[in-house]
Design a protein around this motif. Sequence first.
Motif, PDB file in Angstrom:
ATOM      1  N   UNK A 183       0.811  -1.236   0.000  1.00 54.57           N
ATOM      2  CA  UNK A 183       0.000   0.000   0.000  1.00 54.57           C
ATOM      3  C   UNK A 183       0.835   1.273   0.000  1.00 54.57           C
ATOM      4  N   UNK A 184       1.999   1.224   0.658  1.00 57.51           N
ATOM      5  CA  UNK A 184       2.857   2.401   0.710  1.00 57.51           C
ATOM      6  C   UNK A 184       3.403   2.740  -0.680  1.00 57.51           C
ATOM      7  N   UNK A 185       3.797   1.714  -1.431  1.00 57.04           N
ATOM      8  CA  UNK A 185       4.325   1.935  -2.779  1.00 57.04           C
ATOM      9  C   UNK A 185       3.224   2.422  -3.711  1.00 57.04           C
ATOM     10  N   UNK A 186       2.011   1.845  -3.572  1.00 56.42           N
ATOM     11  CA  UNK A 186       0.869   2.268  -4.387  1.00 56.42           C
ATOM     12  C   UNK A 186       0.554   3.735  -4.122  1.00 56.42           C
TER      13      UNK A 186
END
Length: 197
Positions: free
Chosen positions: A7-10
């Motif tokens: 989720x952090x990369x998204x």
Amino acid sequence: MRVEPNPSIVLQSRIKGLSLNFGAAFLSGLGTGIVSGLLLRVIMGIVAIVFPEMSRGLTLEGVLALLLVGTGFSLANSVWFGCMNRHLPKHRLARGLGYGAINAIVYGIPFFLSNPDNDLFGPQAPLGIALFTALFLCGGLMLTVGYDRILNWAREGRREKVLHVSFAVLLIPAMIMLIGTTYEMFDEVIPRIRANW
């Protein structure tokens, strides 16, 4: 086994995409605004030549005021363009003219009906309305062409940082201009339309 994306990369990817999109839109809006301000002066000159009684003369202050109006409006308008760009036609000409037509409807019609400075009602109305409508269409086209070229320039030369800086520096001024134009629409333009009709 399916791997769920981090989720952090998204989130980082989405923020980067928004920054590139709006950074390019803001820079294109500034360029479009300067050209539009100059074209506003040309339009007023054409109307003054055809209808000399409408002439108010040419002053440096007047030209600077038109440049500020054009730049402020185009910067505010670039916010809407950044939001709508993905939903407009893919072909550049159709996208630019389509967005310009949306502007002519949303901003142009109220502008014409409000009759600022009593300049748009009377024998000069057809010429003035035709020229201002053409300016809205050209503005949409300039914004689109500028956006595409700036985005391609940044991506091809790995200059995305320029667009991130543009986004960071111009986000607040663009939002202030957007709030200002929206407020003016409801506080000045719509009351003038009611008074005229």
